[in-house]
Design an enzyme around this catalytic site. Structure first.
Site, PDB file in Angstrom:
ATOM      1  N   GLU B  48       0.839  -1.193   0.000  1.00  0.00           N
ATOM      2  CA  GLU B  48       0.000   0.000   0.000  1.00  0.00           C
ATOM      3  C   GLU B  48       0.880   1.251   0.000  1.00  0.00           C
ATOM      4  O   GLU B  48       1.733   1.402   0.871  1.00  0.00           O
ATOM      5  CB  GLU B  48      -0.907  -0.034   1.240  1.00  0.00           C
ATOM      6  CG  GLU B  48      -1.925  -1.176   1.167  1.00  0.00           C
ATOM      7  CD  GLU B  48      -2.354  -1.704   2.540  1.00  0.00           C
ATOM      8  OE1 GLU B  48      -2.169  -0.996   3.542  1.00  0.00           O
ATOM      9  OE2 GLU B  48      -2.876  -2.827   2.588  1.00  0.00           O
ATOM     10  N   GLU B  79      -4.578  -6.789   2.361  1.00  0.00           N
ATOM     11  CA  GLU B  79      -3.372  -7.524   2.753  1.00  0.00           C
ATOM     12  C   GLU B  79      -3.375  -8.960   2.243  1.00  0.00           C
ATOM     13  O   GLU B  79      -2.332  -9.495   1.860  1.00  0.00           O
ATOM     14  CB  GLU B  79      -3.182  -7.495   4.275  1.00  0.00           C
ATOM     15  CG  GLU B  79      -2.607  -6.183   4.815  1.00  0.00           C
ATOM     16  CD  GLU B  79      -3.624  -5.064   4.878  1.00  0.00           C
ATOM     17  OE1 GLU B  79      -4.833  -5.357   4.706  1.00  0.00           O
ATOM     18  OE2 GLU B  79      -3.246  -3.905   5.091  1.00  0.00           O
ATOM     19  N   GLN B 101       1.968  -1.949   5.562  1.00  0.00           N
ATOM     20  CA  GLN B 101       2.207  -0.536   5.896  1.00  0.00           C
ATOM     21  C   GLN B 101       2.568  -0.387   7.380  1.00  0.00           C
ATOM     22  O   GLN B 101       3.449   0.390   7.731  1.00  0.00           O
ATOM     23  CB  GLN B 101       0.973   0.289   5.561  1.00  0.00           C
ATOM     24  CG  GLN B 101       1.263   1.755   5.549  1.00  0.00           C
ATOM     25  CD  GLN B 101       0.239   2.523   4.740  1.00  0.00           C
ATOM     26  OE1 GLN B 101      -0.863   2.776   5.226  1.00  0.00           O
ATOM     27  NE2 GLN B 101       0.579   2.862   3.517  1.00  0.00           N
ATOM     28  N   ASP B 104       1.178  -4.482  12.162  1.00  0.00           N
ATOM     29  CA  ASP B 104      -0.083  -4.871  12.814  1.00  0.00           C
ATOM     30  C   ASP B 104      -1.074  -5.448  11.795  1.00  0.00           C
ATOM     31  O   ASP B 104      -1.869  -6.330  12.115  1.00  0.00           O
ATOM     32  CB  ASP B 104      -0.738  -3.664  13.481  1.00  0.00           C
ATOM     33  CG  ASP B 104       0.220  -2.920  14.393  1.00  0.00           C
ATOM     34  OD1 ASP B 104      -0.064  -2.824  15.585  1.00  0.00           O
ATOM     35  OD2 ASP B 104       1.284  -2.445  13.912  1.00  0.00           O
ATOM     36  N   PHE B 105      -1.023  -4.931  10.566  1.00  0.00           N
ATOM     37  CA  PHE B 105      -2.007  -5.331   9.550  1.00  0.00           C
ATOM     38  C   PHE B 105      -1.752  -6.736   9.003  1.00  0.00           C
ATOM     39  O   PHE B 105      -2.544  -7.270   8.233  1.00  0.00           O
ATOM     40  CB  PHE B 105      -2.035  -4.316   8.400  1.00  0.00           C
ATOM     41  CG  PHE B 105      -2.237  -2.892   8.844  1.00  0.00           C
ATOM     42  CD1 PHE B 105      -2.936  -2.608  10.023  1.00  0.00           C
ATOM     43  CD2 PHE B 105      -1.733  -1.823   8.115  1.00  0.00           C
ATOM     44  CE1 PHE B 105      -3.120  -1.301  10.451  1.00  0.00           C
ATOM     45  CE2 PHE B 105      -1.912  -0.513   8.542  1.00  0.00           C
ATOM     46  CZ  PHE B 105      -2.601  -0.251   9.713  1.00  0.00           C
ATOM     47  N   ILE B 106      -0.661  -7.318   9.423  1.00  0.00           N
ATOM     48  CA  ILE B 106      -0.353  -8.672   8.966  1.00  0.00           C
ATOM     49  C   ILE B 106      -1.410  -9.657   9.464  1.00  0.00           C
ATOM     50  O   ILE B 106      -1.611 -10.722   8.872  1.00  0.00           O
ATOM     51  CB  ILE B 106       1.077  -9.088   9.406  1.00  0.00           C
ATOM     52  CG1 ILE B 106       1.632 -10.191   8.505  1.00  0.00           C
ATOM     53  CG2 ILE B 106       1.102  -9.497  10.866  1.00  0.00           C
ATOM     54  CD1 ILE B 106       3.117 -10.453   8.705  1.00  0.00           C
ATOM     55  N   HIS B 146      -0.927   0.256  15.905  1.00  0.00           N
ATOM     56  CA  HIS B 146       0.259   0.644  15.136  1.00  0.00           C
ATOM     57  C   HIS B 146       1.540   0.429  15.941  1.00  0.00           C
ATOM     58  O   HIS B 146       2.522   1.117  15.750  1.00  0.00           O
ATOM     59  CB  HIS B 146       0.171   2.111  14.703  1.00  0.00           C
ATOM     60  CG  HIS B 146      -0.882   2.380  13.684  1.00  0.00           C
ATOM     61  ND1 HIS B 146      -2.215   2.413  13.984  1.00  0.00           N
ATOM     62  CD2 HIS B 146      -0.802   2.612  12.340  1.00  0.00           C
ATOM     63  CE1 HIS B 146      -2.916   2.667  12.889  1.00  0.00           C
ATOM     64  NE2 HIS B 146      -2.079   2.786  11.875  1.00  0.00           N
TER      65      HIS B 146
END
Lengths: 428, 343
Positions: B48, B79, B101, B104-106, B146
């Site tokens: 992203e 993701e 990005q 955490d978004f994993i 984050h």
């Protein structure tokens, strides 16, 4: 796109118009083989020779066979568990399917996984499925993108069910494929049941192909029990994807004629529904058509059945005689140890220098209106800004160029129709 | 007792012979990606805002201009699609770098990573040479979404490799090694270190091998095992301990999976005491695994219990006093080490 209402239903198709006799017979052979392989496995299952579950594609053979038959050898596919027919068409021998189900050491996964959960990166270009449905959609999008990047001109194809079309990754994958204009064809097999849940309780729309509109991609609806219609639709889609039209969604309407797997008697399915679809068996219908059109006769049929039986006997015997894997194998193969294990090298079919500095191209590689061109920003010094709104004129041009190309084609209930749905609109 | 989280913020910790100006951790990452893309056209980057914007932390700044749209791919906020596509690309011999990005978004692509990517080689002989990298860790008041350290979800997943460097030198060398590795590698970049730490890097190409820990400070009284930002905090505590006559050996794990047991065992057999420090939460953190390894393989050498200084078993809180309380610091490490040294 021209649509001929007579072209798409096998009962009305003038024989030999655009398929050779051999192609007609190939489709027949692979459907028969698909069913025979599964019949053999049902026997093996009842003899307790199949270790895990057995998932039937009875009644759905035309979809697996007709779609995969539209691919070229270099193309990539990733099956779902019921797409045995697609594997056979791509060149997988029945023995691989038997040994997989029987967890034998001679199977493609050496017994580490069962069913159609195996692949072949090097020769057949098959990506193994996993049980979490929808995951293969972005994976095959990546395959398609890599193929384009390497200049290979391949198409990637995978399948999803009515059930799997409700996963988040279905949306993520198809949307990404669409925005990338990836040469990717997604076959949505609407067999009306996700395990025990009927499609009407999963999705509040009549045609799952309508989902394509949300991604701005072209779509087709086809009678999934009509192998010629399936093939023709898939062929057109594959050709278009290869030509750069972007991803295409085909909804094939059919019926799952067994339970979710062998353990499931499917008592939740109304009996008359089974009866209705039994009359529309894809193989029986097609055989009748071939006989009527004199594409098949009793002698050819017998010859083909003998060939099939010999193959199945040989492969079943091989599987039964194969050993189970040695226990220590469980410890091996978690990691690739390096070049001694896999020599990973991309097959370049374009000049590498095109993607290396200073030749790397910061102009967009496929056309997306107002994207990457800097048009509308008025700034020659801003070649890669995309936040700007396209000029009205440009948008108009774009719409005119794209909208009429791809009407959704409906092929079902014995007659082909063309809907007004401009599925190609907003296609990028 | 010093309170700051890093003592190494202005200098090299590994003593590598370098040249030129010192560079930040961020710059080291950028150099690794740039040089690998320059070296091998099979290396592509997707994520992203990695293209036009150059990445949320500017780790890919300038890459689009140099390598073009086909190799620097801006993606939708998807993701699972990023990881799925990266995996698919790798099947044709590419070596994609997929950026989260924020790491955490994993969690959004957990299934794709753990069920599909990680199992491919074991099940059907399909290596997936991809790198999944992203900024991780707390201490910058990023709040609960984050600041995460989600490494242990993946350390528990056979088939993945998990790397978590602590210095610019290692960040560059390990990232290059990760890109060239034939397995899926998760590469955690502690964002607290991004701009706070500088180091002079060697001229020319180099890699740091995956799966090898390093002794950052030698000592004889106890072993402190740590990684990422906490490695610096552990070094700071070790300096304070030295003033009291306690010489701590500090091990930087660098790679969490596969874990370099040998370096840990060798050190603990010498010091007979082990303290593990990590910024990840306590329960299920790697300290527990190291404790088990020491019990299995070095029980007779231990003069005291394995101790751990970790973050609290809570989400990462936002307000500075809360986050400071949540995180380990040099003072906590100092106290734990003093207690351990008494055994």
């Amino acid at each position: 796109m021209k649509t001929d209402p007579n072209k798409d239903h096998l009962g009305k198709d003038p024989a030999g118009k655009d398929l050779t006799r051999q192609q007609y017979l190939d489709l027949y052979y692979y459907m028969r083989l698909n069913r025979a392989v599964e019949d053999t496995m049902v026997k093996l299952f009842r003899q307790n020779k199949i270790v895990g579950g057995l998932y039937s594609s009875l009644g759905q053979e035309a979809i697996s066979v007709g779609t995969a038959y539209a691919l070229e050898k270099k193309d990539w596919l990733a099956p779902m568990i019921r797409n045995i027919g697609a594997l056979l068409v791509k060149g997988v021998p029945p023995r691989d399917i038997f040994t997989q189900h029987m967890a034998k050491y001679t199977s493609p996964t050496l017994g580490k996984d069962g069913t159609s959960h195996f692949g072949d990166l090097d020769n057949l270009h098959i990506v193994s499925p996993i049980s979490m449905l929808g995951d293969l959609i972005p994976v095959m999008t990546g395959v398609a993108m890599a193929g384009r990047y390497l200049g290979q001109k391949i198409v990637a194809m995978t399948w999803i069910g009515d059930g799997g079309s409700s996963t988040g990754v279905f949306h993520e994958g198809l949307n990404f494929a669409a925005v990338q204009k990836a040469p990717f064809v997604l076959i949505l097999e609407n067999n009306q049941w996700a395990y025990s849940t009927p499609v009407k309780r999963q999705v509040p729309i009549e045609n799952l192909a309508d989902r394509a509109k949300a991604y701005g991609i072209a779509s087709y609806i086809v009678d999934g029990n009509d192998v010629v219609a399936v093939y023709r639709t898939a062929k057109e889609a594959v050709d278009r994807a290869r030509a750069g039209d972007g991803p295409i969604l085909i909804e094939a309407k059919t019926m799952r004629m067994r339970g979710h797997a062998q353990h499931d008697p499917a008592e939740y399915v109304p009996k008359d529904m089974f009866e209705h679809w039994k009359q529309r068996d894809p193989i029986e219908q097609y055989e009748k058509f071939l006989l009527e059109k004199k594409l098949l006769n009793a002698a050819t049929k017998k010859e083909l059945e003998q060939k099939m039986e010999a193959l199945l006997n040989k492969d079943r015997d091989f599987a039964e005689a194969s050993p189970m894997p040695p226990p220590e194998l469980a410890e091996k193969g978690v990691y690739c140890t390096g070049d001694d294990c896999h020599k990973i090298a991309a097959q370049w079919e374009r000049d590498k220098s095109e993607v290396m500095p200073p030749k790397s191209n910061i102009a967009a590689v496929w056309k997306v209106a107002a994207f990457g061109t800097g048009k509308g920003s008025g700034g020659k010094n801003a070649p890669i800004h995309f936040g700007d709104t396209a000029a009205a004129e440009e948008q108009k041009d774009n719409a005119a160029e794209l909208s009429p190309k791809a009407p959704a084609k409906v092929v079902r209930n014995g007659a082909a129709k063309t809907t007004k749905v401009p599925a190609g609109k907003a296609r990028r | 007792m010093p309170e700051s989280r890093t003592s190494a913020a202005n200098g090299a910790v590994n003593g590598a012979q370098g040249h030129g100006e010192p560079v930040t951790f961020l710059e080291a990452i950028k150099q690794a990606i740039f040089e690998e893309m320059e070296r091998d056209p099979a290396v592509v980057l997707l994520g992203e805002d990695v293209g036009v914007y150059g990445g949320a932390f500017k780790t890919s700044e300038g890459l689009l201009e140099r390598f073009g749209w086909e190799r620097v791919i801006d993606t939708p906020i998807s993701e699972s699609a990023i990881i799925g596509a990266a995996c698919g690309m790798s099947y044709l011999g590419l070596r994609p770098i997929a950026e989260m990005q924020f790491i955490d978004f994993i969690a959004c692509c957990f299934n794709q990573l753990t069920n599909f990517v990680a199992k491919g080689h074991y099940l059907w002989n399909a290596p997936a040479p991809i790198v999944v990298r992203g900024p991780s860790g707390g201490g910058v008041h990023g709040g609960p979404f984050h600041s995460a350290n989600p490494e242990m979800y993946f350390v528990h997943t056979p088939g993945l490799k998990v790397v978590y460097p602590s210095t610019p030198y290692d960040a560059k060398g390990l990232l290059k090694a990760a890109i060239r590795d034939n397995n899926p590698v998760l590469f955690f970049e502690h964002k607290f270190l991004y701009r706070r730490i500088k180091e002079v890097l060697p001229a020319g190409d180099y890699t740091v091998p995956l799966g090898k820990a390093i002794v950052r400070r030698e000592g004889k009284h106890l072993t402190i095992v740590s990684y990422a930002a906490m490695m610096h905090t552990a070094l700071e505590a070790a300096e304070a301990l030295a003033k009291e006559g306690i010489e701590a050996e500090v091990i930087d794990l660098r790679t969490l999976l596969p874990l370099d047991e040998e370096t840990i065992l060798e050190s603990v057999k010498k010091t007979n005491r082990c303290l593990v420090v990590h910024e990840d939460t306590k329960t299920g953190g790697i300290a527990g695994e190291i404790a088990a390894i020491l019990c299995e393989k070095a029980f007779g050498y231990l003069d005291g219990p394995l101790m751990r200084v970790t973050a609290l078993d809570t989400p990462v809180p936002y307000a500075p006093p809360l986050e400071e309380h949540f995180l380990p610091n040099a003072k906590k490490i100092f106290a734990a080490a003093k207690e351990l040294a008494r055994y």
